[in-house]
Design an enzyme around this catalytic site. Structure first.
Site, short mmCIF file in Angstrom:
data_model
loop_
_atom_site.label_atom_id
_atom_site.label_comp_id
_atom_site.label_asym_id
_atom_site.label_seq_id
_atom_site.Cartn_x
_atom_site.Cartn_y
_atom_site.Cartn_z
NE ARG A 67 -34.87 -6.16 -76.79
CZ ARG A 67 -33.76 -6.03 -77.54
NH1 ARG A 67 -33.86 -5.98 -78.85
NH2 ARG A 67 -32.58 -5.94 -76.98
CG HIS A 98 -30.35 -2.51 -73.70
ND1 HIS A 98 -30.67 -3.74 -73.18
CD2 HIS A 98 -29.91 -2.74 -74.97
CE1 HIS A 98 -30.43 -4.67 -74.10
NE2 HIS A 98 -29.97 -4.09 -75.18
CD GLN A 145 -25.31 -4.02 -75.34
OE1 GLN A 145 -26.09 -4.71 -75.96
NE2 GLN A 145 -23.99 -4.20 -75.43
CG ASP A 205 -27.35 2.43 -79.82
OD1 ASP A 205 -27.26 1.62 -80.77
OD2 ASP A 205 -28.22 2.33 -78.93
CB CYS A 215 -25.37 -1.97 -77.78
SG CYS A 215 -26.68 -1.09 -78.65
NE ARG A 260 -26.86 -8.00 -73.92
CZ ARG A 260 -27.92 -7.70 -74.69
NH1 ARG A 260 -27.76 -7.09 -75.84
NH2 ARG A 260 -29.16 -7.98 -74.28
N1 CP Z 1 -27.81 -4.90 -78.47
C1 CP Z 1 -28.97 -5.55 -78.52
O1 CP Z 1 -29.78 -5.51 -77.59
O2 CP Z 1 -29.15 -6.28 -79.66
P1 CP Z 1 -30.53 -6.92 -80.14
O3 CP Z 1 -31.49 -5.79 -80.39
O4 CP Z 1 -30.19 -7.68 -81.38
O5 CP Z 1 -31.05 -7.82 -79.05
#
Ligand code: CP
Length: 308
Positions: free
Chosen positions: A107, A134, A137, A225, A266, A294
Site C-alpha cells: 500500500r 484500489h 477493494q 467513500d 469501503c 476483503r
Molecule cells: N477499505 C480499506 O482499504 O480499508 P483500510 O484503509 O482500513 O485498509
C-alpha cells in the site's frame, strides 16, 4: 509473473475465476467448526511481505489473516521503518525482498512506486491501494454484490461524491464485469477520463450526472467513500465538505434508488458526512459484508498470483 496491479490489467476471465474461488473458499470456511484450520493450505511454507506506507485496518488485517488461514506466514512492514523510507530505491528493495519472500503486497502513495516494485520484483506484487486505484477493494465489492443480488453484469452502479481511487477501480470493474456506472458529484471531482474511457471502451454505459436524485433513479447499488482521501491535503477538507455535502448518501437519496438497492462504502466511513448512520446501519447497507469479503477475495487473488 502474475502481479495483481489493477483490475483493468487483469484478464476478465481470471477476475471472474477469482470471484468464484473467493466465494467457494468463504462457503467452505463457514461450513467448518470454528477454530478448525482450512482443509486446503495452499500457502504452506510461503512467506508474504505486507508493506504499508499509509494507515490501514481492513487491508492489513484481512491480508494477514488470509495468509495465515491458507497456511502461510506474514511480515507486516511499515515503509517508514524500512530503508525504503530512508533513501533505498524501490528497485533495490524489490530485488532484496524477492530473495526472502514469495509474495509482496504494498500500500503506497504513488502508482509509480507500485509499478517500479512490480518491475523489479521476481515474485508477484499486489496493489493494496495507491492514490490512483484500489483493486482489492473492488474485488470484494463485486463479490459482495453478487452474494446478495446475483450477477452484477447489466446492473446500474451509482457512485456519489469524490471520484477517487476507489471510484477509479469501480470504473475498471464496470468494464471487466459488464455493469453500467453513473458518477454523481462536482465536475472538479469527476474521475479521470482514462478510467471512464476504459469502461466505455469495454461497452459499459458511463454517465456523469450532477443531480444526485436523478443519478440514483434505477440504481441497483449506491456507493460512496470518504470526502477527503488519505493523500488529500488537510487544507482541502473544508472546501471538500462544501462541495460534496449535496451528495451525502442519506435516506432521502436512497429512496430514489430501486427499492432493493444495496449501499456500499469501503470504510472507514465518516458517519454523517458522506453517509448518514441511518443508511450505514439501515436495510440497504452491506458495508460489513464488504469488509469481510476483503479477506475471501484477497485469498483468491493471492492464490491466483502464486498459481496455487
Ligand atoms: N477499505 C480499506 O482499504 O480499508 P483500510 O484503509 O482500513 O485498509
Amino acid at each position: 509473473m502474475k502481479h495483481f496491479l489493477d483490475i483493468h490489467k487483469t484478464d476478465a476471465a481470471d477476475l471472474r475465476a477469482m470471484i468464484n474461488s473467493a466465494r467457494a473458499m468463504k462457503i467452505a470456511r463457514n461450513d467448518r467448526p470454528k477454530g478448525e484450520p482450512d482443509d486446503v493450505q495452499p500457502l504452506a511454507g510461503r512467506m508474504v511481505a505486507l508493506i504499508f506506507e499509509k494507515p490501514s485496518t481492513r487491508t492489513r488485517v484481512s491480508f494477514d489473516v488470509g495468509v495465515r488461514q491458507m497456511g502461510g506466514q506474514t511480515m507486516v512492514l511499515s515503509g517508514k521503518e524500512m530503508q525504503l523510507g530512508h533513501g533505498e530505491t524501490i528497485a533495490d528493495t524489490a530485488r532484496v525482498l524477492s530473495r526472502y519472500v514469495d509474495l509482496i503486497m504494498i500500500r503506497t502513495y504513488e502508482e509509480a512506486t507500485l509499478l517500479e516494485m512490480a518491475e523489479h520484483a521476481t515474485v508477484p506484487v499486489i496493489n493494496g491501494l495507491t492514490n490512483r486505484t484500489h483493486p482489492c477493494q473492488i474485488m470484494a465489492d463485486v463479490m459482495t454484490y453478487e452474494e446478495h443480488r446475483g450477477p452484477i453484469a447489466g446492473r446500474q452502479v451509482v457512485w456519489a461524491g469524490d471520484g477517487n481511487n476507489v471510484c477509479a477501480s469501480f470504473l475498471h470493474a464496470a468494464g471487466q464485469f459488464g455493469f453500467d456506472f453513473t458518477f454523481t458529484g462536482p465536475e472538479t471531482l469527476e474521475p479521470e477520463d482514462k478510467f471512464v474511457g476504459f469502461a466505455r471502451g469495454k461497452g459499459s454505459r458511463v454517465v456523469m450526472e450532477r443531480d444526485p436524485l436523478r443519478a440514483v433513479q434505477g440504481a441497483d447499488l449506491v456507493v460512496t467513500d470518504t470526502w477527503v482521501s488519505m493523500h488529500d491535503p488537510e487544507s482541502a477538507k473544508e472546501r471538500r465538505h462544501n462541495q460534496l455535502s449535496p451528495y451525502q448518501v442519506n435516506d432521502a437519496l436512497m429512496a430514489h434508488a430501486k427499492p432493493d438497492a444495496l449501499f456500499m462504502h469501503c470504510l472507514p466511513a465518516h458517519r454523517n458526512d458522506e453517509v448518514t448512520s441511518a443508511v450505514m446501519d439501515g436495510p440497504h447497507s452491506v458495508v460489513f459484508d464488504e469488509a469481510e469479503n476483503r479477506l475471501h477475495a484477497q485469498k483468491a487473488v493471492m492464490r491466483w498470483c502464486l498459481g496455487v
